[in-house]
Design an enzyme around this catalytic site. Structure first.
Site, PDB file in Angstrom:
ATOM      1  N   CYS A   1       0.990  -1.320  -0.126  1.00 47.36           N
ATOM      2  CA  CYS A   1      -0.031  -0.053  -0.034  1.00 47.36           C
ATOM      3  C   CYS A   1       0.877   1.315   0.118  1.00 47.36           C
ATOM      4  O   CYS A   1       1.583   1.388  -1.033  1.00 47.36           O
ATOM      5  CB  CYS A   1      -1.188  -0.054   1.091  1.00 47.36           C
ATOM      6  SG  CYS A   1      -2.237   1.198   0.896  1.00 47.36           S
TER       7      CYS A   1
ATOM      8  N   GLU B   1      -1.628  -8.601   4.032  1.00 46.69           N
ATOM      9  CA  GLU B   1      -1.386  -9.089   5.369  1.00 46.69           C
ATOM     10  C   GLU B   1      -2.786  -9.007   5.951  1.00 46.69           C
ATOM     11  O   GLU B   1      -3.092  -9.832   6.945  1.00 46.69           O
ATOM     12  CB  GLU B   1      -0.522  -7.878   6.127  1.00 46.69           C
ATOM     13  CG  GLU B   1      -1.055  -6.550   6.670  1.00 46.69           C
ATOM     14  CD  GLU B   1      -1.376  -5.769   5.509  1.00 46.69           C
ATOM     15  OE1 GLU B   1      -1.262  -5.970   4.278  1.00 46.69           O
ATOM     16  OE2 GLU B   1      -1.701  -4.324   5.608  1.00 46.69           O
TER      17      GLU B   1
ATOM     18  N   HIS C   1      -3.473  -4.961   0.407  1.00 51.80           N
ATOM     19  CA  HIS C   1      -3.163  -5.452   1.805  1.00 51.80           C
ATOM     20  C   HIS C   1      -3.001  -6.966   1.955  1.00 51.80           C
ATOM     21  O   HIS C   1      -3.958  -7.429   2.721  1.00 51.80           O
ATOM     22  CB  HIS C   1      -4.080  -4.680   2.876  1.00 51.80           C
ATOM     23  CG  HIS C   1      -3.747  -3.319   3.089  1.00 51.80           C
ATOM     24  ND1 HIS C   1      -2.932  -2.627   3.675  1.00 51.80           N
ATOM     25  CD2 HIS C   1      -4.360  -2.258   2.370  1.00 51.80           C
ATOM     26  CE1 HIS C   1      -2.760  -1.543   3.869  1.00 51.80           C
ATOM     27  NE2 HIS C   1      -3.934  -0.915   2.954  1.00 51.80           N
TER      28      HIS C   1
END
Ligand code: MN
Length: 251
Positions: A113, A217, A215
């Site tokens: 990001c 994660e 993203h």
């Protein structure tokens, strides 16, 4: 020893009950967990003066530039546009220096990001300060769906490293209002959304840098694709660590 992964810290701007002080250094828990579960040792690096970055360099094998505030547009020669979000100059100065020294030192580099944007700016590229500046950007890149669910597809360059990891047409989440405009000389675009917004870049002619606009994660637990990105990053960091150990042994 497992590869050591530097996570440059974000700054918590509000006082909390526990930390009765502003400006606490932190890294988001999902990124820490993803590094640990992929076999790395996470090390959070608070922003310090850029002159002190060199003292951090021997402490890690790979570095992940994570999400956060907008990059200050003065780093790519622009004044702030009306729709620019919050910026934090101190983190930008620190991370850009950390990036440059990491590129030179041959560390493995991953961007998420804000991370993809920071990497691009640090290496000489530019950004759309807000996607309203990109007249072709018609898709919803700030999804209203929960962050752990994907919301738009991307098309991946079949010749890229990213393609080997996650294929042609992955479904990703999207929580950004900025994006890369001009790509830095050291980088090539390896994925785009259907409105042509840049969603991934890699270093040209090396496996040193891989960065994504989404993203991984936040969808790590549920999507195999995200696990592969972190695994690849830890593997690249392991290669760096092995090389450093080899160099030491020769000495
Ligand atoms: Mn997007």
């Amino acid at each position: 020893m497992r590869p050591r992964i530097a996570l440059p810290a974000d700054t918590l701007n509000e006082a909390t009950n526990i930390i009765n002080e502003r400006n606490a250094a932190f890294a988001p828990r999902p990124a820490i967990e993803a590094v640990v579960k992929s076999g790395g040792v996470p090390i959070i690096l608070p922003s310090v003066n850029p002159e002190d970055v060199r003292d951090y360099m021997p402490l890690f094998d790979g570095v992940a530039f994570l999400g956060g505030a907008d990059v200050d547009p003065t780093f790519f020669g622009e004044e702030p546009y009306q729709k620019l979000g919050m910026t934090y100059l101190k983190r930008d100065l620190f991370e850009i220096e950390l990036l440059k020294q990491s590129v030179t030192a041959g560390k493995a580099i991953f961007g998420i990001c804000r991370g993809i944007q920071l990497i691009n700016v640090g290496l000489g590229g530019t950004l759309y300060q807000d996607l309203s500046q990109d007249l072709h950007a018609t898709l919803k890149h700030n999804q209203m769906a929960p962050g752990n669910m994907p919301s738009h597809h991307i098309t991946v360059d079949p010749t890229s490293r990213l393609h080997k990891l996650i294929g042609d047409r992955p479904y990703v989440n999207s929580r950004h209002h900025q994006a890369i405009k001009d790509v830095a000389p050291y980088l090539k675009v390896t994925a785009r959304a259907d409105d042509q917004v840049i969603e991934a870049v890699e270093s040209i002619n090396s496996d040193q840098i891989l960065a994504v606009q989404w993203h991984p994660e936040n969808i790590f637990k549920h999507y195999e694709d995200s696990k592969k990105l972190f695994k690849d990053f830890i593997d690249r960091s392991e290669k760096v660590a092995k090389k450093a150990r080899g160099a030491k042994a020769v000495k």
